[in-house]
Design an enzyme around this catalytic site. Sequence first.
Site, mmCIF file in Angstrom:
data_model
loop_
_atom_site.group_PDB
_atom_site.id
_atom_site.type_symbol
_atom_site.label_atom_id
_atom_site.label_comp_id
_atom_site.label_asym_id
_atom_site.label_seq_id
_atom_site.Cartn_x
_atom_site.Cartn_y
_atom_site.Cartn_z
ATOM 1 N N HIS A 1 38.515 46.380 35.709
ATOM 2 C CA HIS A 1 39.248 45.119 35.832
ATOM 3 C C HIS A 1 39.215 44.611 37.281
ATOM 4 O O HIS A 1 38.784 43.490 37.558
ATOM 5 C CB HIS A 1 40.690 45.332 35.361
ATOM 6 C CG HIS A 1 41.554 44.116 35.441
ATOM 7 N ND1 HIS A 1 41.889 43.378 34.341
ATOM 8 C CD2 HIS A 1 42.148 43.494 36.498
ATOM 9 C CE1 HIS A 1 42.654 42.355 34.700
ATOM 10 N NE2 HIS A 1 42.830 42.401 36.020
ATOM 11 N N GLU A 2 39.629 45.470 38.198
ATOM 12 C CA GLU A 2 39.660 45.052 39.607
ATOM 13 C C GLU A 2 38.242 44.812 40.130
ATOM 14 O O GLU A 2 38.010 43.922 40.950
ATOM 15 C CB GLU A 2 40.386 46.095 40.467
ATOM 16 C CG GLU A 2 41.829 46.374 40.063
ATOM 17 C CD GLU A 2 42.668 45.124 39.848
ATOM 18 O OE1 GLU A 2 42.401 44.104 40.505
ATOM 19 O OE2 GLU A 2 43.586 45.160 39.009
ATOM 20 N N HIS B 1 37.283 41.300 39.285
ATOM 21 C CA HIS B 1 37.793 40.350 40.280
ATOM 22 C C HIS B 1 36.919 40.409 41.534
ATOM 23 O O HIS B 1 36.595 39.385 42.142
ATOM 24 C CB HIS B 1 39.224 40.717 40.682
ATOM 25 C CG HIS B 1 40.270 40.338 39.679
ATOM 26 N ND1 HIS B 1 40.375 39.073 39.148
ATOM 27 C CD2 HIS B 1 41.284 41.056 39.127
ATOM 28 C CE1 HIS B 1 41.409 39.032 38.313
ATOM 29 N NE2 HIS B 1 41.972 40.228 38.281
ATOM 30 N N HIS C 1 33.797 38.490 41.322
ATOM 31 C CA HIS C 1 34.102 37.064 41.437
ATOM 32 C C HIS C 1 34.115 36.656 42.919
ATOM 33 O O HIS C 1 33.663 35.573 43.286
ATOM 34 C CB HIS C 1 35.463 36.801 40.790
ATOM 35 C CG HIS C 1 35.698 35.400 40.341
ATOM 36 N ND1 HIS C 1 36.880 35.000 39.782
ATOM 37 C CD2 HIS C 1 34.929 34.287 40.365
ATOM 38 C CE1 HIS C 1 36.817 33.713 39.487
ATOM 39 N NE2 HIS C 1 35.650 33.254 39.832
HETATM 40 ZN ZN LIG Z 1 43.688 40.860 37.154
#
Ligand SMILES: [Zn+2]
Length: 724
Positions: free
Chosen positions: A510-511, A514, A517
């Site tokens: 998940h991290e 990010h 991104h």
């Molecule tokens: Zn998040």
Amino acid sequence: MEAKNPFFEPYHTPHDTVPFDRIRMEHYEEAFMEGIRRDEEYLEKTINNPERPTFNNTIINKEDDKEGYYDLLDRVSTVFFNMLSAETNDEMDALAQKMSPILTKHANDMRLNEQLFERVKYVHRHHGKLTPEEKRLLDDCYEGFVRSGALLSKEDKERLRQLTEEASLLGLQFSQNLLKENKAFSLHITDEGQLDGLPPTAVDAAAQEARQRGLEGWVFTLDAPSYTPFMTYSTQRELRRQMYMAYNTKGIHDNENNNLAICQRLVNLRREIAQLLGYKTYADYVLKRRMAGKVRSVYRLLNDLVDAYMPAAVMEREQLEKFAVSKGQKLEGGLQPWDTGFYAHKLKLKKYHIDAEMLRPYLQLDKVIGGVFGLATRLYGITFKENPDIPVYHPDVKAYEVFDKDGAYLAVFYADFHPRQGKQGGAWMTEYQGQYIRELRDKRLELRDISSTSPQKEKSLNSKPSTLNVRPHVSVVMNLTKPLPADGTREGEEARPALLTLGEVETFLHEFGHALHGIFSNCRFESLSGTNVLWDFVELPSQFMENYALEKEFLRTFAFHYQTGEPMPDELITRIVKSRNFMAASACMRQVSFGLLDMAYYTKKDAFTDDVISFEKKAWKKAIVGKQRTDTCMTTQFSHIMAGGYAAGYYSYKWAEVLDADAFAVFKKEGIFNQQTAARFREEILSRGGTEDPMTLYKRFRGGEPTIDALLKRDGIRRKTKKA
Ligand SMILES: [Zn+2]
């Protein structure tokens, strides 16, 4: 000789990374105060500029002065507030306390400056030709002022200030009341027989709680680490009922912690704020700055989910009821809410024989890191190389250089994996430097950059001498299970490497999503780059990556038993995947019911005078499985929408899930490691930050708007065919 304050000069580190090794406590305050002074000087300069206001001399003056003089406050704030979360101490906390009101006042002075707004307004009306990205920056800037009330009359500005202040005070009071209500209840057990079913960890914690209160026996509370295991494992139905009722009547008792009137007032205050600013409802005001955009898009999502999941949720409940009866449960009045957690856990165990601990031996952190980096290489061709010359703020932190497919330097990536004193719980991604493109209009700047050592800078200067692509420094901070070193073992324990649960692997993915991104960002302005996107779009890249955690093909690349080297058995993976969907429809309906409740409050056009409890029961009725209790209340403890930032925003949890499932479905179809698909995802979404409307970006990648179909499929829900 006293060392110079490193915030005041160029960093002279690899890729201009933060010189953590040279920053001392005393440097922060000095840099904060000087930074504020320079900001004020900059503001004066801008508003007193005798030239006609233009995009360049009003909006991006500062955006283009990044390495310079006026960036000081940004520089020190970035480091300070990141450290405050990841590596703090009493001195840091004290300075944060001291600086917080000063910084808030400063931010307001800048944000609400009327002369600056006059210039922004002028540019907004009279600008020449702008690129779409420039236009977006201008609109954001203008909208920021307008949403803070810049267009209002003097009296209305004052009214807005009063309403906002009252709302923030009441939000605080709401939270304090809730805290007191939470503390007011405890379940004191002295009869050991009443601990039946509870795991030893829960019993130990309860004994400790009792000791702290000077009591015999065991004390259970409404805090999650005590409440959740009790509701899951305790075989004592009457005690579960007491706990449940205490938990779900917080804030409605006839005492000084009652939140009913506060909720009513908060709903009205937010409606008035929105209407003062020219919106019909508070939801209209909030959604104007969201991907969802309109009230009816949110309702369409919530209603579609009710239609699709309700039949399955009803079936799940019937199954659970049958199971409870088979366990000898007498169900007068049907299965009660204090029964569901208990029986759901038992049924899940019976069906799948699965436990989070079973996977740990296969999920060794060092191998997981290799797997996650390997995934990025396989998808995007990027590579990670640890660089010990990059300064870090703690020996546990690793710093990597990230290189693109063609070998060009792309970003710095920090990873901080384990818990320690002075680090906040949870997991997050952050940046020490955001990506942006600087236009080199100044000869002096050009000379300085050519002399710099970074090969990427030279390269971008050579190919396009008028711009410089400043690459990001991205960090992920987590609290994953630590290794057990030989000298840290207790009797009977063996030293072992860090072994994760699958949930922890998902957190990492998940991290890392990010982080990608941020890493792939390719935007002109820092405030629109990387993860600076609308609020209900930001979780797409992160949740998208979580999908890989349940893909056999991915797990096969790194999930080997840390002692035997055996790969994780396929059969185990299959059981995990299946167990994930256990009671999925009920879980979805619960989230949807909260979304409906949130929207019901914040789409009110006129004064809200209803009774809160009966309003709540009506508002979410269509998402409730079975009969509702009328003696409990969610609203008075719903911090997200009353005290937190989720008012008219709770839907975004489901919104993000729909997006990530829909995006991953494209990969499922075209191949989960398909490089062309990945290149499109990078090009249309990951590299674009907030430079365009997220729906536009999404449609360019997907070829259409997202639908809930992929989420249904992932959750194992079959949609009933609608009758014409
Ligand atoms: Zn998040």
